[in-house]
Scaffold this motif. Structure first.
Motif, PDB file in Angstrom:
ATOM      1  N   ALA A 182       0.835  -1.211   0.000  1.00 50.66           N
ATOM      2  CA  ALA A 182       0.000   0.000   0.000  1.00 50.66           C
ATOM      3  C   ALA A 182       0.866   1.255   0.000  1.00 50.66           C
ATOM      4  O   ALA A 182       0.522   2.263  -0.639  1.00 50.66           O
ATOM      5  N   ALA A 183       1.997   1.228   0.703  1.00 49.34           N
ATOM      6  CA  ALA A 183       2.873   2.398   0.750  1.00 49.34           C
ATOM      7  C   ALA A 183       3.484   2.681  -0.620  1.00 49.34           C
ATOM      8  O   ALA A 183       3.800   3.840  -0.950  1.00 49.34           O
TER       9      ALA A 183
ATOM     10  N   PRO B 243      -0.022   4.492  -2.510  1.00 55.82           N
ATOM     11  CA  PRO B 243      -1.013   4.946  -1.523  1.00 55.82           C
ATOM     12  C   PRO B 243      -2.325   5.421  -2.151  1.00 55.82           C
ATOM     13  O   PRO B 243      -3.341   5.534  -1.456  1.00 55.82           O
ATOM     14  N   ASP B 244      -2.295   5.688  -3.433  1.00 53.84           N
ATOM     15  CA  ASP B 244      -3.512   6.167  -4.095  1.00 53.84           C
ATOM     16  C   ASP B 244      -4.416   5.030  -4.553  1.00 53.84           C
ATOM     17  O   ASP B 244      -5.518   5.275  -5.053  1.00 53.84           O
TER      18      ASP B 244
ATOM     19  N   LEU C 133      -5.267  -0.433  -0.089  1.00 55.80           N
ATOM     20  CA  LEU C 133      -5.663  -0.059   1.272  1.00 55.80           C
ATOM     21  C   LEU C 133      -6.677  -1.059   1.829  1.00 55.80           C
ATOM     22  O   LEU C 133      -6.602  -1.462   3.001  1.00 55.80           O
TER      23      LEU C 133
ATOM     24  N   TRP D 216      -9.438   4.417   3.549  1.00 60.60           N
ATOM     25  CA  TRP D 216      -8.452   5.466   3.308  1.00 60.60           C
ATOM     26  C   TRP D 216      -7.869   6.045   4.597  1.00 60.60           C
ATOM     27  O   TRP D 216      -6.807   6.681   4.589  1.00 60.60           O
TER      28      TRP D 216
ATOM     29  N   ARG E 252      -4.355   5.337   5.463  1.00 56.88           N
ATOM     30  CA  ARG E 252      -3.343   6.193   4.838  1.00 56.88           C
ATOM     31  C   ARG E 252      -3.333   7.589   5.450  1.00 56.88           C
ATOM     32  O   ARG E 252      -2.261   8.177   5.655  1.00 56.88           O
ATOM     33  N   ASP E 253      -4.519   8.103   5.801  1.00 61.48           N
ATOM     34  CA  ASP E 253      -4.613   9.510   6.216  1.00 61.48           C
ATOM     35  C   ASP E 253      -4.724   9.694   7.727  1.00 61.48           C
ATOM     36  O   ASP E 253      -4.601  10.830   8.211  1.00 61.48           O
TER      37      ASP E 253
ATOM     38  N   ASP F 216       0.431  10.585  -0.440  1.00 61.15           N
ATOM     39  CA  ASP F 216       1.270  10.649   0.757  1.00 61.15           C
ATOM     40  C   ASP F 216       1.285   9.276   1.440  1.00 61.15           C
ATOM     41  O   ASP F 216       0.267   8.825   1.968  1.00 61.15           O
ATOM     42  N   ALA F 217       2.440   8.632   1.448  1.00 65.92           N
ATOM     43  CA  ALA F 217       2.562   7.292   2.045  1.00 65.92           C
ATOM     44  C   ALA F 217       3.250   7.327   3.401  1.00 65.92           C
ATOM     45  O   ALA F 217       3.639   6.272   3.939  1.00 65.92           O
TER      46      ALA F 217
ATOM     47  N   LEU G 149       1.532   5.158   6.158  1.00 64.26           N
ATOM     48  CA  LEU G 149       1.661   3.732   5.828  1.00 64.26           C
ATOM     49  C   LEU G 149       3.072   3.233   6.101  1.00 64.26           C
ATOM     50  O   LEU G 149       3.274   2.117   6.591  1.00 64.26           O
ATOM     51  N   GLN G 150       4.054   4.073   5.793  1.00 64.53           N
ATOM     52  CA  GLN G 150       5.435   3.702   6.080  1.00 64.53           C
ATOM     53  C   GLN G 150       5.679   3.630   7.580  1.00 64.53           C
ATOM     54  O   GLN G 150       6.409   2.752   8.064  1.00 64.53           O
TER      55      GLN G 150
END
Length: 484
Positions: A118-119, A122-123, A128, A362, A365-366, A378-379, A382-383
């Motif tokens: 996912a990272a 991320p989009d 996700l 989502w 991720r956010d 923006d990953a 996730l990282q």
């Protein structure tokens, strides 16, 4: 020797031969009967009133009491070891081995892999969603393992109830047989058959509770557990136990929410170190319910706590504040450090990120508390999630010694510890089984030997024929005298 004396000798010999044949026949027909002890006919020379012959003293039951006791205790040790081995085999199957795609380690590795995937994109909503699904599966596998441990404890509780009923019944039967043996012995009858029946009852008791057998007057016996409890000495003890319908992580012997044992109304210890009835099948089930199962639950609770703590750190997810629930929750709430008991059974995925609970993927991720979607490219979070999964953190409780582990290494250590326990239990079981087999074979060798019994029967047949020939000769002599 007079004619009447010769006739008397021969008649007593016939009676002895007839009784001997019956004893041999009984031995051969019961060679494989559990609890049956070989018999021999006790004979001596008869010399009452100048009349000779053979006197029948009785039937002797041949038993090596020391060997029988060792064999019984070996059986108790074997069934006790089997209980432990079965539990850890079951626990290992709940956790799974590293090569099992459904194992806890594999679920954790799959979750980490999905975060990395996912990272990298991320989009991509599907990535996700895959990560959320992997997290959900991970939480579910820990809950299922906890449920399996509690099911094993619950089964042990039910087994204890059945064993206590069986033990009480056997003790009552033993008291009855003691009384019957005394009565028959006073009347001068043969008590060998009743002693066989009593031996079978003692063997049943000894499989449940290792015992020491002590002889008493008039053919009776007393039984004491190797833990020091009086099971029967004149009167039978009454063992008490109250089962529960469902065992949960919150029930334990320590807080009196699970029943212990009573003997004649007095509470006794049930632990494997100093329990009054330790060492047999009954003690093995108490160990599963109150020791092995409790320790296994504590390990799972520690693993669940570590997983929750890693992801509710604001340094990992900036949308969180102190006291907010992170990615993994305690039934939807943040971790309470003082409420770790049973945590593995309550572990769940935060509803905010779970579409199955009305959340949005989502937010993985956010941020858990994000109100709207942010930059889809923006990953960072996730990282962070991927990194924190393997950051070494000190682990308290669960027998892990307070060392620092990453989530993967903690799961691997748990699987390794369980494997070691299973291997150790199987080694103990193997030794106990070998010992029981050896002692059983020795006891069988001391029992009925069909070849020896056939040889004895042939000797009895010769003795019978010799005595019959004496009677026939006496008859011929009497006929000759009558014709003179």
């Amino acid at each position: 020797m007079t004619i009447s004396g010769a006739l008397s000798n021969a008649m007593s010999g016939l009676r002895a031969a007839s009784s001997g044949a019956e004893v041999v026949s009984s031995n051969i027909s019961n060679a494989l009967t559990p609890g049956y002890a070989r018999r021999i006919l006790s004979l001596s020379a008869q010399s009452t009133g100048g009349v000779g012959g053979v006197q029948i003293n009785g039937i002797l039951r041949i038993v090596d009491a020391g060997l029988a006791s060792d064999r019984r205790n070996a059986e108790a040790e074997q069934v006790n070891a089997n209980s432990r081995a079965q539990f850890y085999t079951r626990f290992e199957s709940l956790i799974g081995t590293p090569d099992d795609p459904a194992s806890l380690s594999a679920r954790l590795a799959g979750f980490e892999s999905s975060l990395i995937s996912a990272a990298s994109r991320p989009d991509a909503p599907e990535r996700l969603t895959t990560s959320v699904g992997a997290a959900r599966d991970l939480a579910a596998s820990i809950r299922e393992a906890s449920a399996g441990v509690q099911a094993a404890r619950g089964q042990a509780d039910q087994n204890i109830a059945g064993m206590v009923d069986e033990l009480n019944l056997a003790l009552e039967q033993l008291a009855t047989l003691n009384a019957q043996i005394t009565s028959l012995q006073v009347q001068g009858g043969s008590i060998a058959t009743l002693q066989d029946q009593r031996q079978q009852v003692v063997d049943r008791i000894a499989a449940l509770v290792p015992v020491r057998e002590v002889p008493r007057d008039n053919g009776q016996i007393a039984l004491y557990s190797t833990g020091g409890a009086v099971l029967i000495d004149g009167t039978a003890a009454v063992i008490g136990f109250e089962p529960v319908n469902l065992v949960t992580p919150y029930l334990s012997l320590a807080d009196s929410t699970l029943s212990g044992l009573t003997i004649n109304g007095q509470s006794v210890r049930t632990d494997s170190a100093r329990g009054a009835l330790r060492g047999g099948a009954l003690g093995g089930q108490f160990a599963v319910r109150d020791e092995h199962g409790v320790a296994a639950q504590a390990q799972l609770d520690t693993l669940a706590r570590d997983l929750i703590e890693r992801f509710e750190d604001p340094a990992v997810d900036p949308t969180l504040t102190a006291g907010d629930a992170g990615l993994f929750t305690d039934n939807g709430a943040a971790l309470d450090p003082l409420d770790q008991l049973g945590l593995a059974s309550r572990l769940s995925l935060n509803a905010a990120v779970d579409p199955q609970q009305g959340g949005e993927a989502w937010r993985l991720r956010d941020g858990i508390n994000a109100a709207t979607q942010g930059n889809v490219g923006d990953a960072t979070l996730l990282q962070n999630l991927s990194q924190v999964l393997n950051d070494p953190r000190p682990v308290a409780g669960g027998g892990f010694g307070g060392q620092a582990f990453g989530a993967m290494s903690l799961a691997a250590t748990l699987a390794s510890d369980i494997g070691v326990e299973r291997t150790s239990a199987e080694q103990v079981l193997s030794f106990a089984t070998s010992r029981l087999t050896e002692l059983t074979e020795r006891q069988l060798a001391d029992g009925v030997d069909s070849d020896a019994e056939i040889q004895r029967l042939m000797l009895i047949e010769q003795a019978y024929a010799a005595n019959a020939r004496v009677i026939e000769t006496v008859d011929e002599m009497m006929q000759t005298l009558l014709r003179m």
